[in-house]
Design an enzyme around this catalytic site. Structure first.
Site, PDB file in Angstrom:
ATOM      1  N   SER A  73       0.633  -1.251  -0.198  1.00 30.64           N
ATOM      2  CA  SER A  73      -0.046  -0.226   0.191  1.00 30.64           C
ATOM      3  C   SER A  73       0.644   1.325  -0.013  1.00 30.64           C
ATOM      4  O   SER A  73       2.120   1.194   0.568  1.00 30.64           O
ATOM      5  CB  SER A  73      -0.951  -0.004   1.297  1.00 30.64           C
ATOM      6  OG  SER A  73      -1.499   1.276   1.282  1.00 30.64           O
ATOM      7  N   TYR A  94      -0.892  -1.081  10.217  1.00 32.69           N
ATOM      8  CA  TYR A  94      -1.078  -1.494   8.887  1.00 32.69           C
ATOM      9  C   TYR A  94       0.209  -0.780   7.990  1.00 32.69           C
ATOM     10  O   TYR A  94       0.817  -1.635   7.011  1.00 32.69           O
ATOM     11  CB  TYR A  94      -2.266  -0.488   8.380  1.00 32.69           C
ATOM     12  CG  TYR A  94      -2.712  -0.938   6.956  1.00 32.69           C
ATOM     13  CD1 TYR A  94      -3.260  -2.047   6.657  1.00 32.69           C
ATOM     14  CD2 TYR A  94      -2.585   0.265   5.955  1.00 32.69           C
ATOM     15  CE1 TYR A  94      -3.635  -2.286   5.048  1.00 32.69           C
ATOM     16  CE2 TYR A  94      -3.039   0.164   4.616  1.00 32.69           C
ATOM     17  CZ  TYR A  94      -3.561  -1.107   4.125  1.00 32.69           C
ATOM     18  OH  TYR A  94      -3.911  -1.475   2.892  1.00 32.69           O
TER      19      TYR A  94
HETATM   20  P1  NAP Z   1     -11.462  -5.621   1.304  1.00 30.13           P
HETATM   21  O1  NAP Z   1     -12.663  -5.261   0.317  1.00 30.13           O
HETATM   22  O2  NAP Z   1     -11.809  -5.252   2.805  1.00 30.13           O
HETATM   23  O3  NAP Z   1     -11.186  -7.023   1.061  1.00 30.13           O
HETATM   24  C1  NAP Z   1     -10.294  -7.731   1.984  1.00 30.13           C
HETATM   25  C2  NAP Z   1     -10.007  -9.239   1.521  1.00 30.13           C
HETATM   26  O4  NAP Z   1      -8.991  -9.871   2.379  1.00 30.13           O
HETATM   27  C3  NAP Z   1     -11.315  -9.980   1.610  1.00 30.13           C
HETATM   28  O5  NAP Z   1     -11.255 -10.560   0.431  1.00 30.13           O
HETATM   29  C4  NAP Z   1     -11.133 -10.687   2.662  1.00 30.13           C
HETATM   30  O6  NAP Z   1     -11.757 -12.028   2.463  1.00 30.13           O
HETATM   31  C5  NAP Z   1      -9.569 -11.171   2.541  1.00 30.13           C
HETATM   32  N1  NAP Z   1      -8.941 -11.440   3.919  1.00 30.13           N
HETATM   33  C6  NAP Z   1      -9.070 -10.793   4.834  1.00 30.13           C
HETATM   34  N2  NAP Z   1      -8.434 -11.590   5.965  1.00 30.13           N
HETATM   35  C7  NAP Z   1      -8.168 -12.778   5.458  1.00 30.13           C
HETATM   36  C8  NAP Z   1      -7.499 -13.904   5.846  1.00 30.13           C
HETATM   37  N3  NAP Z   1      -7.178 -14.042   7.228  1.00 30.13           N
HETATM   38  N4  NAP Z   1      -7.308 -14.870   4.918  1.00 30.13           N
HETATM   39  C9  NAP Z   1      -7.819 -14.910   3.673  1.00 30.13           C
HETATM   40  N5  NAP Z   1      -8.333 -13.682   3.281  1.00 30.13           N
HETATM   41  C10 NAP Z   1      -8.565 -12.879   4.132  1.00 30.13           C
HETATM   42  O7  NAP Z   1     -10.118  -4.711   1.247  1.00 30.13           O
HETATM   43  P2  NAP Z   1      -9.315  -4.517  -0.476  1.00 30.13           P
HETATM   44  O8  NAP Z   1      -9.561  -3.099  -0.633  1.00 30.13           O
HETATM   45  O9  NAP Z   1      -9.980  -5.239  -1.600  1.00 30.13           O
HETATM   46  O10 NAP Z   1      -7.960  -4.772  -0.041  1.00 30.13           O
HETATM   47  C11 NAP Z   1      -7.082  -5.870  -0.780  1.00 30.13           C
HETATM   48  C12 NAP Z   1      -5.865  -5.920  -0.454  1.00 30.13           C
HETATM   49  O11 NAP Z   1      -5.334  -4.266  -1.079  1.00 30.13           O
HETATM   50  C13 NAP Z   1      -5.257  -5.499   1.097  1.00 30.13           C
HETATM   51  O12 NAP Z   1      -4.127  -6.140   1.260  1.00 30.13           O
HETATM   52  C14 NAP Z   1      -5.237  -4.048   1.258  1.00 30.13           C
HETATM   53  O13 NAP Z   1      -4.617  -3.598   2.525  1.00 30.13           O
HETATM   54  C15 NAP Z   1      -4.616  -3.614  -0.005  1.00 30.13           C
HETATM   55  N6  NAP Z   1      -5.098  -2.171  -0.445  1.00 30.13           N
HETATM   56  C16 NAP Z   1      -6.073  -1.595  -0.518  1.00 30.13           C
HETATM   57  C17 NAP Z   1      -6.419  -0.213  -0.607  1.00 30.13           C
HETATM   58  C18 NAP Z   1      -7.762   0.619  -0.784  1.00 30.13           C
HETATM   59  O14 NAP Z   1      -7.674   1.444  -0.812  1.00 30.13           O
HETATM   60  N7  NAP Z   1      -8.729  -0.134  -0.878  1.00 30.13           N
HETATM   61  C19 NAP Z   1      -5.163   0.583  -0.803  1.00 30.13           C
HETATM   62  C20 NAP Z   1      -3.982   0.125  -0.654  1.00 30.13           C
HETATM   63  C21 NAP Z   1      -3.621  -1.340  -0.466  1.00 30.13           C
HETATM   64  P3  NAP Z   1     -13.045 -12.491   3.454  1.00 30.13           P
HETATM   65  O15 NAP Z   1     -14.154 -11.442   3.258  1.00 30.13           O
HETATM   66  O16 NAP Z   1     -13.305 -13.960   2.873  1.00 30.13           O
HETATM   67  O17 NAP Z   1     -12.463 -12.553   4.795  1.00 30.13           O
END
Ligand code: NAP
Length: 247
Positions: free
Chosen positions: A142, A155
């Site tokens: 991130s 984080y």
């Molecule tokens: P999100 O919509 O909250 O989704 C999070 C995902 O992680 C879900 O599919 C969840 O699956 C999975 N997850 C959580 N705990 C887990 C575990 N213990 N084992 C397996 N799966 C797990 O978040 P997102 O925005 O898509 O984020 C995806 C990645 O991008 C993350 O690493 C996040 O830090 C990174 N990111 C996001 C942003 C942003 O602005 N959105 C920015 C920078 C980086 P379940 O629902 O099945 O638990």
């Protein structure tokens, strides 16, 4: 014919958000995709159906990747199902945002465990298979890991850790023809971002982004696909997909 044709990919946390977009993009490129989820069973199964109805191949596998045994089982099940592993995308992540005054050691451990430790837990059992295939690893970090952020010490530490892990893994795996890169998204419209009030988005966040908009999951997915399909001479890198919010 795409260079992803027939490739086998695991995407962690792929039932929703960025993981879903990444799994879809890889499947559209011809990869067979293991859609990992921890809690989102239905969304993961729906995604598999959507990929299949589009002519692709996918399977949903449950597993908490912050648990080393479950992460290992995920890799084993994927290889059992498809016979090999070419691509590992470590996308699973959570946030527990608090200022350090309020942050507990449990809040710290949970985030580091899901966001950082999981990358090692899946990578370790995947190494021998990736070595055989000359595979690709993409770890989702991130911009917060690059810039730091108020109320996100746990984080930021986990996401910065991913960058160091990625570079070390890239150095160790290069001799096996395996590339390892990190992608650093900026503000992307997913559930993780959903709690931010629209007024704050419009007045405080968008003005910080030179490209003038919040990113979409597909913006990140395209970068991941590029690294997996065409990134043969790219390793140990940190690719920012953030609209310019951090340079
Ligand atoms: P999100 O919509 O909250 O989704 C999070 C995902 O992680 C879900 O599919 C969840 O699956 C999975 N997850 C959580 N705990 C887990 C575990 N213990 N084992 C397996 N799966 C797990 O978040 P997102 O925005 O898509 O984020 C995806 C990645 O991008 C993350 O690493 C996040 O830090 C990174 N990111 C996001 C942003 C942003 O602005 N959105 C920015 C920078 C980086 P379940 O629902 O099945 O638990």
């Amino acid at each position: 014919m795409s260079s992803l044709d027939g490739a086998v990919a695991i995407v962690t946390g792929a039932g929703r958000g960025l993981g879903k977009a990444i799994a879809t993009e890889l499947a559209n490129g011809g990869a067979k995709v293991v859609v990992n989820y921890s809690k989102s069973k239905e969304p993961a199964e729906e995604l598999v159906k959507a990929i299949e109805s589009n002519g692709g191949e996918a399977t949903a596998i449950q597993g908490d990747v912050s648990n080393p045994e479950e992460a290992e089982k995920l890799v084993e099940q994927a290889v059992e199902k498809y016979g090999k592993l070419d691509i590992l995308v470590n996308n699973a992540g959570i946030t527990i945002d608090k200022t350090m005054k309020k942050l507990t050691s449990d809040d710290w451990d949970k985030v580091v465990s899901v966001d950082l430790n999981s990358c090692f837990y899946t990578f370790k059992p995947a190494m021998e298979h990736l070595t055989e295939s000359g595979g690709k690893v993409v770890n989702i970090s991130s911009f917060v890991g690059q810039a730091g952020n108020f109320g996100q010490a746990n984080y930021a530490a986990a996401k910065a850790g991913i960058i160091g892990f990625t570079k070390s893994a890239a150095k160790e795996m290069a001799r096996h023809g395996v590339t390892v890169n990190a992608v650093c998204p900026g503000f992307i419209e997913t559930d993780m971002f959903a709690d931010v009030p629209q007024k704050v988005v419009d007045e405080k966040i968008v003005p910080l982004i030179p490209l003038g908009r919040i990113g979409q999951p597909e913006d990140v997915a395209k970068a991941v696909k590029y690294l997996c399909a065409d990134g043969d001479y790219i390793t140990g890198q940190t690719l920012s997909v953030n609209g310019g919010v951090y340079m």
